[in-house]
Design an enzyme around this catalytic site. Structure first.
Site, PDB file in Angstrom:
ATOM      1  N   TYR A 153      48.967 -58.823  -9.027  1.00 17.42           N
ATOM      2  CA  TYR A 153      49.831 -59.733  -9.023  1.00 17.42           C
ATOM      3  C   TYR A 153      49.765 -60.659 -10.128  1.00 17.42           C
ATOM      4  O   TYR A 153      50.873 -60.321 -11.290  1.00 17.42           O
ATOM      5  CB  TYR A 153      50.602 -60.462  -7.910  1.00 17.42           C
ATOM      6  CG  TYR A 153      52.545 -60.941  -8.322  1.00 17.42           C
ATOM      7  CD1 TYR A 153      53.239 -59.924  -7.885  1.00 17.42           C
ATOM      8  CD2 TYR A 153      52.426 -62.071  -8.250  1.00 17.42           C
ATOM      9  CE1 TYR A 153      54.940 -60.350  -8.280  1.00 17.42           C
ATOM     10  CE2 TYR A 153      53.967 -62.252  -8.313  1.00 17.42           C
ATOM     11  CZ  TYR A 153      55.041 -61.743  -8.447  1.00 17.42           C
ATOM     12  OH  TYR A 153      56.429 -61.703  -8.865  1.00 17.42           O
ATOM     13  N   LYS A 157      51.189 -59.988 -13.909  1.00 19.21           N
ATOM     14  CA  LYS A 157      52.275 -61.064 -14.534  1.00 19.21           C
ATOM     15  C   LYS A 157      51.539 -61.828 -15.751  1.00 19.21           C
ATOM     16  O   LYS A 157      52.382 -62.081 -16.641  1.00 19.21           O
ATOM     17  CB  LYS A 157      52.751 -61.772 -13.420  1.00 19.21           C
ATOM     18  CG  LYS A 157      53.481 -61.420 -12.423  1.00 19.21           C
ATOM     19  CD  LYS A 157      54.536 -60.662 -13.233  1.00 19.21           C
ATOM     20  CE  LYS A 157      56.001 -60.170 -11.880  1.00 19.21           C
ATOM     21  NZ  LYS A 157      56.946 -59.391 -12.240  1.00 19.21           N
TER      22      LYS A 157
HETATM   23  P1  NDP Z   1      63.494 -58.110  -4.773  1.00 17.86           P
HETATM   24  O1  NDP Z   1      62.367 -57.385  -3.599  1.00 17.86           O
HETATM   25  O2  NDP Z   1      64.496 -58.885  -4.784  1.00 17.86           O
HETATM   26  O3  NDP Z   1      63.557 -57.180  -5.880  1.00 17.86           O
HETATM   27  C1  NDP Z   1      63.120 -56.604  -6.407  1.00 17.86           C
HETATM   28  C2  NDP Z   1      63.861 -54.806  -7.086  1.00 17.86           C
HETATM   29  O4  NDP Z   1      62.609 -54.034  -7.693  1.00 17.86           O
HETATM   30  C3  NDP Z   1      64.853 -53.667  -6.504  1.00 17.86           C
HETATM   31  O5  NDP Z   1      65.547 -53.824  -6.785  1.00 17.86           O
HETATM   32  C4  NDP Z   1      64.152 -52.784  -5.944  1.00 17.86           C
HETATM   33  O6  NDP Z   1      64.746 -52.201  -5.550  1.00 17.86           O
HETATM   34  C5  NDP Z   1      63.031 -53.047  -7.869  1.00 17.86           C
HETATM   35  N1  NDP Z   1      61.860 -52.055  -7.153  1.00 17.86           N
HETATM   36  C6  NDP Z   1      60.781 -52.178  -6.871  1.00 17.86           C
HETATM   37  N2  NDP Z   1      59.480 -51.593  -6.490  1.00 17.86           N
HETATM   38  C7  NDP Z   1      60.262 -50.286  -8.203  1.00 17.86           C
HETATM   39  C8  NDP Z   1      59.545 -49.452  -7.888  1.00 17.86           C
HETATM   40  N3  NDP Z   1      58.480 -48.509  -8.092  1.00 17.86           N
HETATM   41  N4  NDP Z   1      61.093 -48.596  -9.003  1.00 17.86           N
HETATM   42  C9  NDP Z   1      61.869 -49.365  -9.041  1.00 17.86           C
HETATM   43  N5  NDP Z   1      62.331 -50.415  -8.740  1.00 17.86           N
HETATM   44  C10 NDP Z   1      61.203 -51.194  -7.814  1.00 17.86           C
HETATM   45  O7  NDP Z   1      62.669 -58.761  -5.927  1.00 17.86           O
HETATM   46  P2  NDP Z   1      62.702 -59.889  -6.897  1.00 17.86           P
HETATM   47  O8  NDP Z   1      64.205 -60.193  -7.287  1.00 17.86           O
HETATM   48  O9  NDP Z   1      62.403 -61.179  -6.032  1.00 17.86           O
HETATM   49  O10 NDP Z   1      61.934 -59.824  -8.431  1.00 17.86           O
HETATM   50  C11 NDP Z   1      62.679 -59.476  -9.629  1.00 17.86           C
HETATM   51  C12 NDP Z   1      61.064 -60.032 -10.061  1.00 17.86           C
HETATM   52  O11 NDP Z   1      61.297 -60.961  -9.830  1.00 17.86           O
HETATM   53  C13 NDP Z   1      60.355 -59.268  -9.447  1.00 17.86           C
HETATM   54  O12 NDP Z   1      59.554 -58.773 -11.164  1.00 17.86           O
HETATM   55  C14 NDP Z   1      59.435 -60.252  -9.331  1.00 17.86           C
HETATM   56  O13 NDP Z   1      57.841 -60.109  -9.557  1.00 17.86           O
HETATM   57  C15 NDP Z   1      60.060 -61.494 -10.456  1.00 17.86           C
HETATM   58  N6  NDP Z   1      59.457 -62.848  -9.195  1.00 17.86           N
HETATM   59  C16 NDP Z   1      60.153 -62.767  -8.438  1.00 17.86           C
HETATM   60  C17 NDP Z   1      59.926 -64.465  -7.671  1.00 17.86           C
HETATM   61  C18 NDP Z   1      61.044 -64.948  -6.365  1.00 17.86           C
HETATM   62  O14 NDP Z   1      60.826 -66.271  -6.410  1.00 17.86           O
HETATM   63  N7  NDP Z   1      61.448 -64.000  -5.782  1.00 17.86           N
HETATM   64  C19 NDP Z   1      59.018 -65.570  -8.387  1.00 17.86           C
HETATM   65  C20 NDP Z   1      58.768 -64.691  -9.682  1.00 17.86           C
HETATM   66  C21 NDP Z   1      58.929 -63.767 -10.238  1.00 17.86           C
HETATM   67  P3  NDP Z   1      64.531 -50.457  -4.970  1.00 17.86           P
HETATM   68  O15 NDP Z   1      63.421 -51.045  -3.508  1.00 17.86           O
HETATM   69  O16 NDP Z   1      65.900 -50.092  -4.775  1.00 17.86           O
HETATM   70  O17 NDP Z   1      64.075 -49.454  -5.566  1.00 17.86           O
END
Ligand code: NDP
Length: 246
Positions: A153, A157
């Protein structure tokens, strides 16, 4: 060709991506919602439309770079423009390095990093045509300072930060900016299962004594993708309550 600026947001079905989509729609963009699951996307779409905004849903697995690129091109063709691209979809497959499988390494690199390359490549042409564009890659403070148990990860990133800077240099002359917004610890499904002890440990290190909310990140993305941010590019913006002060 539609009047509203078009913003593609990946990972828009929930969490941070959903908050970004709602915010950009409230700011007058037509938002193209992307994730794997059609049901949650149509709920977000309905929410946007009920509030008087405009949205469409594109269920795509971003790990399939060819399908993702084709979708972005299709949006450019059918809506006549792509103005904003937010590469937010991401997954974790955490584990200590010595136990991390190559499958888990590749899955995280493909979903979190290669997807951004594919989407940017496809979005660059319509943005260049419009001589205006805003690209935002959602990184993580893990990509800035590293994190034990997250080699895949953090590498993905950190890769987004290098990609951001290179794209900013290549496309700046065309009116296109590219920035990396790095959340710290935000309360979403991704962090829901972490033990309270871990959350308390993070809180201890933060200047602002609360965990982040998706809207905190959406507010930063709204600014970075606005007209006002036309002189801001190649930056890594840590929105983390003072966790890293990167
Ligand atoms: P969530 O797990 O809540 O949501 C992830 C989103 O990404 C969902 O909408 C999911 O949709 C989508 N997703 C995952 N894999 C795929 C795929 N293969 N194709 C299409 N869509 C995909 O994560 P967060 O909202 O917490 O995170 C969002 C971003 O922020 C990420 O990049 C994460 O790394 C980053 N981030 C988050 C942090 C946190 O503390 N939450 C901290 C630092 C960074 P679905 O499953 O419907 O496909």
């Amino acid at each position: 060709m539609i009047d509203r600026r078009v913003a593609i947001v990946t990972g828009a079905s929930r969490g941070i991506g959903r908050a970004i989509a709602l915010r950009l729609a409230a700011d007058g963009r037509h938002v193209v919602l992307v994730s794997r699951s059609a049901g949650p996307l149509s709920e977000v779409r309905s929410q946007i439309e009920q509030a008087g905004g405009a949205a469409s849903a594109e269920p795509v697995d971003v790990a399939d770079a060819a399908a993702l690129g084709a979708m972005v091109e299709r949006v450019g063709d059918t809506l006549g423009r792509v103005d904003v691209l937010v590469n937010n979809a991401g997954i974790t497959k955490d584990g200590l390095l010595l136990r991390m499988s190559t499958e888990d390494w590749n899955a995280v690199i493909q979903t979190n990093l290669t997807s951004a390359f594919a989407a940017i490549k496809a979005a660059a042409r319509p943005m260049m045509k419009g001589r205006w564009g805003r690209i935002v890659n959602i990184g993580s403070t893990s990509g800035v300072v590293g994190n034990a148990g997250q080699a895949n990860y953090a590498a993905a990133k950190a890769g987004l930060i290098g990609l951001t800077k290179s794209v900013a240099r290549e496309l700046g002359g065309k009116g296109i900016t590219c920035n990396c917004v790095c959340p710290g610890f935000v309360e979403t499904d991704m962090t829901a299962s972490l033990p309270q002890q871990v959350k308390d440990g993070v809180l201890n290190l933060m200047a602002i004594k609360r965990l982040g909310a998706p809207d905190d990140i959406a507010a930063a993305v709204a600014y970075v993708t606005s007209d006002a941010a036309g002189f801001l590019t190649g930056q890594t913006l840590c929105v983390d309550g003072g966790l890293t002060m990167c």
